[in-house]
Design a protein around this motif. Structure first.
Motif: not given
Length: 165
Positions: A34-57
């Motif tokens: 599941l976590f090696s699938s293309q959907d999971a990789k796309a999900f991971s990239e979206r998560m990084q984009q969505d939460f980059s601001g919060e991670e910086a804080k």
């Protein structure tokens, strides 16, 4: 006595017949697939984009608390009590802010991951069912429940292929 012997022999014959029936079992590592699938990789990239601001804080709050702690350790002995108390309070507030921000981020990320898993569940179930039918298996076990599996019975790569199509 003869009837008892006949009954024992009949029972033994019946037991060996059921044991001789072969149960075909496959094994999959659901998490890996599941976590090696293309959907999971796309999900991971979206998560990084969505939460980059919060991670910086979170990192900023952590760095500010670390700097205050270093300054307290380095210069605390030379400060008067009022300055030291003020800086200690400031440090404690930064630690609280860091903990709050980190907990909030961790909780939000965990919720999003859980939602991804729940949304992926029907697709995973369908892919596992396909594997069951294609390989004429009686049972598919998760790899976490298995001590050893022959490589030809590990169907994780095939499951990943099915999830990526």
């Amino acid at each position: 006595m003869f009837r008892l012997s006949l009954a024992v022999m009949l029972a033994a014959l019946m037991a060996t017949t059921t044991v001789a029936a072969e149960t075909r079992i496959g094994v999959v590592d659901l998490r890996q697939a599941l976590f090696s699938s293309q959907d999971a990789k796309a999900f991971s990239e979206r998560m990084q984009q969505d939460f980059s601001g919060e991670e910086a804080k979170v990192r900023e709050a952590q760095e500010a608390a670390r700097k205050l702690q270093e300054r307290l350790e380095k210069d605390g002995a030379m400060m008067n009590e009022s300055e030291r108390n003020k800086m200690t309070t400031e440090f404690q507030e930064k630690v609280k802010e860091f903990n709050f921000l980190k907990q909030r981020l961790d909780s939000t990320v965990a919720n999003r991951k859980q939602q991804f898993l729940e949304n992926a569940r029907p697709e995973v179930d369908a892919a596992v069912k396909e594997l069951l039918d294609e390989h004429d298996l009686d049972l598919i076990l998760p790899s976490e429940a298995v001590v050893y599996v022959k490589p030809d019975m590990n169907l994780t790569d095939e499951l990943l292929e099915k999830l990526d199509r």
